[in-house]
Design a protein around this motif. Structure first.
Motif, PDB file in Angstrom:
ATOM      1  N   GLY A   1      39.690 181.054   2.597  1.00 57.20           N
ATOM      2  CA  GLY A   1      40.513 182.267   2.237  1.00 57.20           C
ATOM      3  C   GLY A   1      40.761 183.173   3.128  1.00 57.20           C
ATOM      4  N   ARG A   2      39.642 183.609   3.973  1.00 61.78           N
ATOM      5  CA  ARG A   2      39.880 184.595   4.742  1.00 61.78           C
ATOM      6  C   ARG A   2      40.952 184.261   5.934  1.00 61.78           C
ATOM      7  N   GLU A   3      40.539 182.760   6.693  1.00 62.04           N
ATOM      8  CA  GLU A   3      41.430 182.538   7.515  1.00 62.04           C
ATOM      9  C   GLU A   3      42.838 182.553   7.158  1.00 62.04           C
TER      10      GLU A   3
ATOM     11  N   ALA B   1      31.159 185.571  -2.520  1.00 60.04           N
ATOM     12  CA  ALA B   1      30.701 184.935  -1.105  1.00 60.04           C
ATOM     13  C   ALA B   1      29.638 185.572  -0.031  1.00 60.04           C
ATOM     14  N   CYS B   2      29.070 184.930   0.538  1.00 58.57           N
ATOM     15  CA  CYS B   2      27.918 185.280   1.402  1.00 58.57           C
ATOM     16  C   CYS B   2      26.659 186.018   0.833  1.00 58.57           C
ATOM     17  N   VAL B   3      26.402 185.869  -0.440  1.00 58.37           N
ATOM     18  CA  VAL B   3      25.678 186.652  -1.261  1.00 58.37           C
ATOM     19  C   VAL B   3      24.272 186.325  -0.618  1.00 58.37           C
ATOM     20  N   GLY B   4      24.112 185.126  -0.301  1.00 59.98           N
ATOM     21  CA  GLY B   4      22.655 184.878   0.264  1.00 59.98           C
ATOM     22  C   GLY B   4      22.445 184.799   1.742  1.00 59.98           C
ATOM     23  N   GLU B   5      23.426 185.315   2.476  1.00 54.52           N
ATOM     24  CA  GLU B   5      23.253 185.278   4.030  1.00 54.52           C
ATOM     25  C   GLU B   5      22.837 186.443   4.576  1.00 54.52           C
ATOM     26  N   THR B   6      22.251 186.486   5.792  1.00 49.65           N
ATOM     27  CA  THR B   6      21.913 187.485   6.553  1.00 49.65           C
ATOM     28  C   THR B   6      23.004 188.018   7.248  1.00 49.65           C
TER      29      THR B   6
ATOM     30  N   ALA C   1      23.759 185.980  10.192  1.00 49.34           N
ATOM     31  CA  ALA C   1      24.564 184.805   9.945  1.00 49.34           C
ATOM     32  C   ALA C   1      26.118 184.957   9.479  1.00 49.34           C
ATOM     33  N   CYS C   2      26.631 186.121   9.026  1.00 49.78           N
ATOM     34  CA  CYS C   2      27.933 186.368   8.721  1.00 49.78           C
ATOM     35  C   CYS C   2      28.479 186.761   9.972  1.00 49.78           C
ATOM     36  N   ARG C   3      28.004 187.357  10.889  1.00 48.91           N
ATOM     37  CA  ARG C   3      28.509 187.857  12.247  1.00 48.91           C
ATOM     38  C   ARG C   3      28.637 186.629  13.050  1.00 48.91           C
ATOM     39  N   ASP C   4      27.877 185.612  13.025  1.00 45.81           N
ATOM     40  CA  ASP C   4      27.900 184.473  13.812  1.00 45.81           C
ATOM     41  C   ASP C   4      28.826 183.659  13.117  1.00 45.81           C
ATOM     42  N   CYS C   5      28.963 183.596  11.911  1.00 45.91           N
ATOM     43  CA  CYS C   5      30.059 182.796  10.935  1.00 45.91           C
ATOM     44  C   CYS C   5      31.251 183.224  11.317  1.00 45.91           C
ATOM     45  N   LEU C   6      31.297 184.432  11.227  1.00 46.36           N
ATOM     46  CA  LEU C   6      32.970 185.063  11.250  1.00 46.36           C
ATOM     47  C   LEU C   6      33.037 185.049  12.873  1.00 46.36           C
ATOM     48  N   ALA C   7      32.287 185.089  13.810  1.00 46.34           N
ATOM     49  CA  ALA C   7      32.941 184.941  15.167  1.00 46.34           C
ATOM     50  C   ALA C   7      33.356 183.582  15.406  1.00 46.34           C
ATOM     51  N   GLY C   8      32.613 182.626  14.980  1.00 49.94           N
ATOM     52  CA  GLY C   8      33.179 181.247  14.985  1.00 49.94           C
ATOM     53  C   GLY C   8      34.515 180.998  14.440  1.00 49.94           C
ATOM     54  N   ARG C   9      34.742 181.766  13.137  1.00 48.28           N
ATOM     55  CA  ARG C   9      35.924 181.618  12.469  1.00 48.28           C
ATOM     56  C   ARG C   9      37.122 182.106  13.246  1.00 48.28           C
ATOM     57  N   LEU C  10      36.668 183.392  13.641  1.00 41.52           N
ATOM     58  CA  LEU C  10      37.858 183.841  14.678  1.00 41.52           C
ATOM     59  C   LEU C  10      38.210 183.303  15.871  1.00 41.52           C
TER      60      LEU C  10
HETATM   61 FE1  FES Z   1      29.243 185.364   5.554  1.00 39.74          FE
HETATM   62 FE2  FES Z   1      30.350 183.391   6.922  1.00 39.74          FE
HETATM   63  S1  FES Z   1      28.302 183.218   5.847  1.00 39.74           S
HETATM   64  S2  FES Z   1      31.125 185.259   6.858  1.00 39.74           S
END
Ligand code: FES
Ligand code: 5AD
Length: 366
Positions: free
Chosen positions: A288-290, A320-325, A328-337
């Motif tokens: 979705g975000r991508e 989305a991301c409710v259970g994440e720290t 984790a979201c920062r690292d996940c997003l950096a990878g996606r970007l």
């Molecule tokens: Fe939150 Fe991917 S886990 S952005």
């Protein structure tokens, strides 16, 4: 490069694009939005740390899981120190902005929010965005004076009758979000607004008017996401049927339509900041975000609320991301970007500072 006639977007043109289903045409729309995004706001993606400061709300919006009549919710309001800690973690994660979002909660008093803004400004270099609903001008002015930079308030629909049906007014106080947006602008805030896609009763015609309004308001930020039914609410169950427009006219709350609106928003508001929203990521966790970032979006708003509170801020289920720290979201997003070939932007990333930067870049050397 000027837009080709295919992208001259009067009302009829917008309706036609919104209803377009030909994959080739939609690919051209997405590519044009991506080109305009690159030309006007560049490849870097701004990350805004979202703090959900309070789940208390006095309003009864028919679509929202936090509406006041919902008595069984385990509501919370963060302490000033907790909000400040979230802001500091946003800064430490490299984000340039913190967004304080909450229900319309009188418990978030003028002085409390002003003090929190002041503390964030003293301790970090973050831009501060507020998203706290409809508030008195005195509150908004005090917060601006305390250092708030931006305010988000979606107008949700340009259809006045539908607006009134889904936003019951508070006794003695008419709901007037457009008026507040104009006043916020006069106070010197950058302003953001937007609508949900596929709200029951939203027609193609209304959605085209919504899009034109984004441009008329000269929005600094445009946020759109799919309507996600929240089962506890009047629009989350069978009651929604009474709101639906006839099938040929009702806008669906799906991903393709949301992506069309993201792309058209970019064409209409070339230098606005446009997020790939959490609601879209909730509908399509994988892509979705991508997909939004490849069709005009240039902002993501990762959650920095402590995980213990996130699940209690349930505007709609399955967020989305409710259970994440936050890490984790920062690292996940950096990878996606990285996968998209996009970088993380530095600095506060307001529309005005970006425009200024652009002007100085294009100014002739002396
Ligand atoms: Fe939150 Fe991917 S886990 S952005
Ligand atoms: N589905 C999707 N978005 C929603 N919002 C509120 N309820 C829902 C829902 N059920 C959006 C509104 C609001 C923003 C904070 O969240 O547009 O302005």
């Amino acid at each position: 490069m000027p837009c080709s006639p295919e992208f001259q977007l009067d009302h009829a043109g917008l309706v036609a694009w919104l209803r377009e289903e030909d994959p080739g045409a939609l690919a051209r729309l997405g590519a044009e939005a991506d080109r305009v995004r690159r030309e006007h706001v560049g490849d870097a993606v701004h990350l805004r740390g979202l703090v959900e400061v309070s789940s208390h709300c006095v309003r009864s919006c028919l679509y929202c899981g936090l509406r006041a009549p919902e008595e069984d919710l385990d509501r919370y309001r963060l302490e000033a120190e907790e909000i400040l800690a979230c802001a500091c973690s946003a800064a430490a994660l490299g984000y340039g902005t913190v967004v304080l979002q909450g229900g319309e909660d009188p418990g978030l008093t003028r002085d409390f929010i002003a003090e929190v803004i002041g503390a964030i400004k003293r301790q970090t270099r973050l831009a501060v965005t507020l998203s706290l609903g409809e508030r008195d001008d005195e509150d908004l002015l005090a917060w601006r004076e305390a250092g708030a930079d931006r305010y988000l308030l979606r107008f949700e629909t340009a259809d006045r009758a539908l607006y009134r049906r889904v936003h019951p007014s508070l006794p003695g106080r008419l709901s007037d979000r457009l008026g507040q947006l104009r006043r916020l602008r006069d106070m010197g805030y950058e302003i953001g607004s937007g609508v949900m896609i596929g709200l029951p009763g939203q027609t193609w015609d209304t959605l085209a008017t919504d899009l034109r309004r984004f441009r008329e308001l000269d929005l600094d930020m445009v946020g759109v996401g799919p309507f996600l039914p929240s089962p506890r609410t009047p629009l989350g169950g069978p009651g929604a049927l009474a709101f639906l427009a006839p099938p040929a006219l009702q806008v669906p709350n799906d991903e393709p339509t949301t992506l069309k609106v993201v792309a058209l928003s970019r064409l209409l508001c070339p230098d606005a900041n446009i997020p790939a929203t959490t609601a879209l990521a909730t509908l399509d966790r994988d892509q979705g975000r991508e997909l939004a970032l490849q069709r005009g979006a240039n902002v993501v708003m990762p959650n920095v609320t402590p995980p213990a509170f996130r699940a209690r801020y349930e505007i709609y289920p399955g967020k989305a991301c409710v259970g994440e720290t936050a890490e984790a979201c920062r690292d996940c997003l950096a990878g996606r970007l990285r996968t998209l070939g996009r970088s993380v932007a530095k600095g506060p990333g307001g529309r005005l500072s970006t425009l200024r930067q652009e002007m100085s870049l294009s100014a002739p050397h002396r």
